[in-house]
Design a protein around this motif. Structure first.
Motif, PDB file in Angstrom:
ATOM      1  N   VAL A  44       1.028  -1.383  -0.061  1.00 27.13           N
ATOM      2  CA  VAL A  44      -0.046  -0.048   0.117  1.00 27.13           C
ATOM      3  C   VAL A  44       0.887   1.166  -0.056  1.00 27.13           C
ATOM      4  N   PRO A  45       0.394   2.392  -0.629  1.00 26.67           N
ATOM      5  CA  PRO A  45       1.497   3.496  -0.474  1.00 26.67           C
ATOM      6  C   PRO A  45       1.570   4.005   0.996  1.00 26.67           C
ATOM      7  N   GLY A  50       8.002   8.185   0.983  1.00 25.62           N
ATOM      8  CA  GLY A  50       7.787   8.807  -0.458  1.00 25.62           C
ATOM      9  C   GLY A  50       7.715   7.468  -1.363  1.00 25.62           C
ATOM     10  N   TRP A  51       6.855   6.279  -0.834  1.00 23.95           N
ATOM     11  CA  TRP A  51       6.689   5.166  -1.436  1.00 23.95           C
ATOM     12  C   TRP A  51       5.144   5.277  -1.951  1.00 23.95           C
ATOM     13  N   SER A  63       3.756  -3.569  -5.275  1.00 24.16           N
ATOM     14  CA  SER A  63       4.475  -3.124  -4.155  1.00 24.16           C
ATOM     15  C   SER A  63       4.614  -1.561  -4.725  1.00 24.16           C
ATOM     16  N   TYR A  64       5.158  -0.984  -3.810  1.00 24.32           N
ATOM     17  CA  TYR A  64       5.158   0.707  -3.858  1.00 24.32           C
ATOM     18  C   TYR A  64       6.466   1.225  -3.532  1.00 24.32           C
ATOM     19  N   GLY A  65       7.074   2.149  -4.239  1.00 30.25           N
ATOM     20  CA  GLY A  65       8.188   2.854  -4.138  1.00 30.25           C
ATOM     21  C   GLY A  65       8.350   4.204  -4.594  1.00 30.25           C
TER      22      GLY A  65
END
Length: 110
Positions: A44-45, A50-51, A63-65
């Motif tokens: 999840v964000p 900052g992801w 995935s979030y990055g």
């Protein structure tokens, strides 16, 4: 500059090996990063870290990055094409300069 047949053969093999090694290294690096981001990153964000960008190459669930990490994944993927061009250059030398029929019997010259 005129190269001998042996020099052309060495050049062709060197290009094929360099292209293959670079393809393999890119494949391993991209696979390792995708595995890392899939396992270690949040699904999840998290704006505090900052992801906020969905990483397209991460396995399910997404995935979030950061945007920089997404750009790194995409640039690694884009570097696959030049490694194929280096391999193709080696094969073209075999076909055009060494007269090796790479499509039928690579052990026989044209």
């Amino acid at each position: 500059m005129t190269l001998t047949r042996d020099q052309w053969r060495i050049l062709a093999k060197t290009l094929q090996i360099l292209g293959g090694v670079s393809f393999f290294a890119l494949f391993l690096t991209l696979s390792a990063l995708v595995a890392y981001y899939t396992v270690m990153r949040s699904h999840v964000p998290i704006p505090e870290l900052g992801w906020t960008v969905r990483l397209d190459w991460s396995l399910s669930p997404p995935s979030y990055g950061t945007a920089q990490e997404e750009a790194l994944l995409l640039s690694l993927f884009q570097w696959f094409f030049p490694s194929f061009l280096v391999i193709a250059a080696g094969k073209a030398i075999e076909y055009y300069k060494l007269k090796i029929d790479i499509f039928k019997n690579p052990n026989r010259t044209l």
